[in-house]
Scaffold this motif. Structure first.
Motif, PDB file in Angstrom:
ATOM      1  N   SER A   6       0.983  -1.287   0.149  1.00 10.51           N
ATOM      2  CA  SER A   6       0.191   0.032   0.022  1.00 10.51           C
ATOM      3  C   SER A   6       0.871   1.032  -0.087  1.00 10.51           C
ATOM      4  O   SER A   6       0.384   2.392  -0.422  1.00 10.51           O
ATOM      5  CB  SER A   6      -0.926  -0.070   1.304  1.00 10.51           C
ATOM      6  OG  SER A   6      -0.289   0.166   2.390  1.00 10.51           O
ATOM      7  N   ARG A  36       2.960   1.028  -3.820  1.00  8.59           N
ATOM      8  CA  ARG A  36       2.377   1.170  -5.316  1.00  8.59           C
ATOM      9  C   ARG A  36       1.982   2.567  -5.383  1.00  8.59           C
ATOM     10  O   ARG A  36       1.519   3.041  -6.603  1.00  8.59           O
ATOM     11  CB  ARG A  36       1.000   0.406  -5.093  1.00  8.59           C
ATOM     12  CG  ARG A  36       0.016   0.830  -4.210  1.00  8.59           C
ATOM     13  CD  ARG A  36      -1.144   0.118  -3.953  1.00  8.59           C
ATOM     14  NE  ARG A  36      -1.674  -0.545  -5.456  1.00  8.59           N
ATOM     15  CZ  ARG A  36      -2.378   0.264  -6.151  1.00  8.59           C
ATOM     16  NH1 ARG A  36      -3.151   1.583  -5.771  1.00  8.59           N
ATOM     17  NH2 ARG A  36      -3.092  -0.169  -7.353  1.00  8.59           N
ATOM     18  N   ASN A  37       2.320   3.436  -4.366  1.00 12.97           N
ATOM     19  CA  ASN A  37       2.195   5.055  -4.722  1.00 12.97           C
ATOM     20  C   ASN A  37       3.197   5.574  -5.040  1.00 12.97           C
ATOM     21  O   ASN A  37       3.365   6.970  -5.145  1.00 12.97           O
ATOM     22  CB  ASN A  37       1.595   5.738  -3.346  1.00 12.97           C
ATOM     23  CG  ASN A  37       0.069   5.127  -3.061  1.00 12.97           C
ATOM     24  OD1 ASN A  37      -0.503   5.302  -4.199  1.00 12.97           O
ATOM     25  ND2 ASN A  37      -0.116   4.725  -2.082  1.00 12.97           N
ATOM     26  N   TRP A  68       7.635   9.420   1.005  1.00 15.54           N
ATOM     27  CA  TRP A  68       6.545   8.365   1.337  1.00 15.54           C
ATOM     28  C   TRP A  68       6.878   8.272   2.887  1.00 15.54           C
ATOM     29  O   TRP A  68       7.773   8.664   3.630  1.00 15.54           O
ATOM     30  CB  TRP A  68       6.848   7.045   0.684  1.00 15.54           C
ATOM     31  CG  TRP A  68       8.310   6.346   1.246  1.00 15.54           C
ATOM     32  CD1 TRP A  68       9.259   6.591   0.485  1.00 15.54           C
ATOM     33  CD2 TRP A  68       8.510   5.578   2.240  1.00 15.54           C
ATOM     34  NE1 TRP A  68      10.518   5.967   0.841  1.00 15.54           N
ATOM     35  CE2 TRP A  68       9.799   5.351   2.079  1.00 15.54           C
ATOM     36  CE3 TRP A  68       7.824   5.136   3.321  1.00 15.54           C
ATOM     37  CZ2 TRP A  68      10.642   4.565   2.900  1.00 15.54           C
ATOM     38  CZ3 TRP A  68       8.603   4.355   4.105  1.00 15.54           C
ATOM     39  CH2 TRP A  68       9.843   3.816   3.769  1.00 15.54           C
ATOM     40  N   HIS A  75       1.092  12.620  -8.018  1.00 16.68           N
ATOM     41  CA  HIS A  75       0.613  11.609  -7.238  1.00 16.68           C
ATOM     42  C   HIS A  75      -0.413  10.903  -8.038  1.00 16.68           C
ATOM     43  O   HIS A  75      -1.181  11.540  -8.959  1.00 16.68           O
ATOM     44  CB  HIS A  75      -0.116  12.417  -5.600  1.00 16.68           C
ATOM     45  CG  HIS A  75      -1.735  12.856  -6.134  1.00 16.68           C
ATOM     46  ND1 HIS A  75      -2.645  12.091  -6.178  1.00 16.68           N
ATOM     47  CD2 HIS A  75      -1.748  14.218  -6.368  1.00 16.68           C
ATOM     48  CE1 HIS A  75      -3.846  12.815  -6.161  1.00 16.68           C
ATOM     49  NE2 HIS A  75      -3.140  14.264  -6.544  1.00 16.68           N
ATOM     50  N   PHE A  76      -0.570   9.643  -7.779  1.00 16.04           N
ATOM     51  CA  PHE A  76      -1.620   8.772  -8.467  1.00 16.04           C
ATOM     52  C   PHE A  76      -2.972   9.306  -7.908  1.00 16.04           C
ATOM     53  O   PHE A  76      -3.101   9.554  -6.915  1.00 16.04           O
ATOM     54  CB  PHE A  76      -0.957   7.550  -8.348  1.00 16.04           C
ATOM     55  CG  PHE A  76       0.135   6.935  -8.815  1.00 16.04           C
ATOM     56  CD1 PHE A  76       0.390   6.996 -10.131  1.00 16.04           C
ATOM     57  CD2 PHE A  76       1.315   6.747  -8.167  1.00 16.04           C
ATOM     58  CE1 PHE A  76       1.240   6.764 -11.001  1.00 16.04           C
ATOM     59  CE2 PHE A  76       2.412   6.402  -8.943  1.00 16.04           C
ATOM     60  CZ  PHE A  76       2.423   6.152  -9.936  1.00 16.04           C
ATOM     61  N   ASN A 113      -4.408   7.947  -4.933  1.00 17.89           N
ATOM     62  CA  ASN A 113      -3.859   8.361  -3.649  1.00 17.89           C
ATOM     63  C   ASN A 113      -4.083   9.843  -3.456  1.00 17.89           C
ATOM     64  O   ASN A 113      -3.232  10.450  -3.350  1.00 17.89           O
ATOM     65  CB  ASN A 113      -2.219   7.986  -3.658  1.00 17.89           C
ATOM     66  CG  ASN A 113      -1.778   8.303  -2.469  1.00 17.89           C
ATOM     67  OD1 ASN A 113      -2.311   8.626  -1.365  1.00 17.89           O
ATOM     68  ND2 ASN A 113      -0.329   8.515  -2.563  1.00 17.89           N
ATOM     69  N   SER A 118      -1.952  11.999  -0.920  1.00 17.34           N
ATOM     70  CA  SER A 118      -0.591  12.584  -1.254  1.00 17.34           C
ATOM     71  C   SER A 118      -1.118  14.035  -1.913  1.00 17.34           C
ATOM     72  O   SER A 118      -0.372  14.968  -1.784  1.00 17.34           O
ATOM     73  CB  SER A 118      -0.068  11.749  -2.108  1.00 17.34           C
ATOM     74  OG  SER A 118       1.300  12.223  -2.372  1.00 17.34           O
ATOM     75  N   SER A 124       4.693   3.483 -13.000  1.00 20.91           N
ATOM     76  CA  SER A 124       4.994   2.961 -11.301  1.00 20.91           C
ATOM     77  C   SER A 124       5.674   1.602 -11.569  1.00 20.91           C
ATOM     78  O   SER A 124       4.994   0.539 -12.099  1.00 20.91           O
ATOM     79  CB  SER A 124       3.653   2.867 -10.884  1.00 20.91           C
ATOM     80  OG  SER A 124       3.913   2.239  -9.517  1.00 20.91           O
ATOM     81  N   SER A 144      -1.967   9.847 -12.999  1.00 23.01           N
ATOM     82  CA  SER A 144      -1.395  10.992 -12.113  1.00 23.01           C
ATOM     83  C   SER A 144      -1.489  12.457 -12.554  1.00 23.01           C
ATOM     84  O   SER A 144      -1.693  12.723 -13.584  1.00 23.01           O
ATOM     85  CB  SER A 144       0.146  10.700 -12.115  1.00 23.01           C
ATOM     86  OG  SER A 144       0.991  11.488 -11.462  1.00 23.01           O
TER      87      SER A 144
END
Length: 191
Positions: free
Chosen positions: A29, A32-33, A91, A125-126, A129, A132, A152, A161
């Motif tokens: 989790s 993956r970001n 992160w 940021h994706f 998510n 973020s 990614s 993104s």
């Protein structure tokens, strides 16, 4: 180079940090970001990242939380070279989400960026998510309106993104302070 903020201490990674790094980032989790981290994240990946040399204009930091028994690693933040410009990445380990640590670490790096010669920073940021995106907005980044696929490594492909930008002012007082009123940021350089 080291940075002290109100609650955090940002420092370079050291090779012996690899096991603590692996214990925190071994979480799909989180990974993956990120654009550049593989999944699964292996001990070799952690060793390589912890041993990475610092780039003068694009440093990266281990985010630590000082306490009575030492400073625990809780994440990473840094600047990377992106097509000749600077891009912010970060992160925070899942068990430390929701406490404002990402925003504080980002602001600490933003206070340093002008002293490194940066006047503009990018970030992404994706779309899946949004937390973020909230961190970036709280730190002063503005969405550009540009949404495009971004690769990614962990996802093994591209995902939508959103792009952000921040225009930085020249350093104030030699660049030793920054952030919002009341935030205290101190940059320390090793002798």
């Amino acid at each position: 180079m080291f940075i002290r903020s109100e609650r955090l201490f940002l420092r370079p990674g050291w090779p012996e940090d690899w096991a603590e790094l692996l214990a925190l980032i071994d979480d799909e989790s989180v990974v993956r970001n990120l654009a550049r981290a593989p999944w699964p994240y292996s001990p070799a990946d952690a060793r390589a990242f912890a041993s990475q040399p610092q780039a003068r204009r694009h440093p990266h930091f281990f985010v630590t939380l000082p306490g009575a028994t030492g400073a625990r690693l809780i994440g990473c933040v840094g600047l990377t070279d992106q097509d000749g410009g600077a891009e912010l990445g970060y992160w925070i380990a899942r068990q430390h989400w929701g406490r404002g640590y990402a925003t504080e670490a980002v602001r600490a790096v933003l206070a340093l960026a002008p002293t490194l010669g940066h006047r503009r920073l990018g970030a992404h940021h994706f779309l899946d998510n949004p937390a973020s995106g909230r961190v970036l907005t709280k730190a002063g980044f503005v969405p550009t309106g540009d949404v495009r696929p971004r690769f990614s490594l962990a996802r093994r492909g591209a995902a939508p993104s959103a792009a952000y930008v921040l225009h930085l002012a020249a350093p104030v007082n030699g660049g030793s302070e920054g952030g919002d009123a009341g935030d205290s940021i101190e940059v320390m350089r090793a002798a």
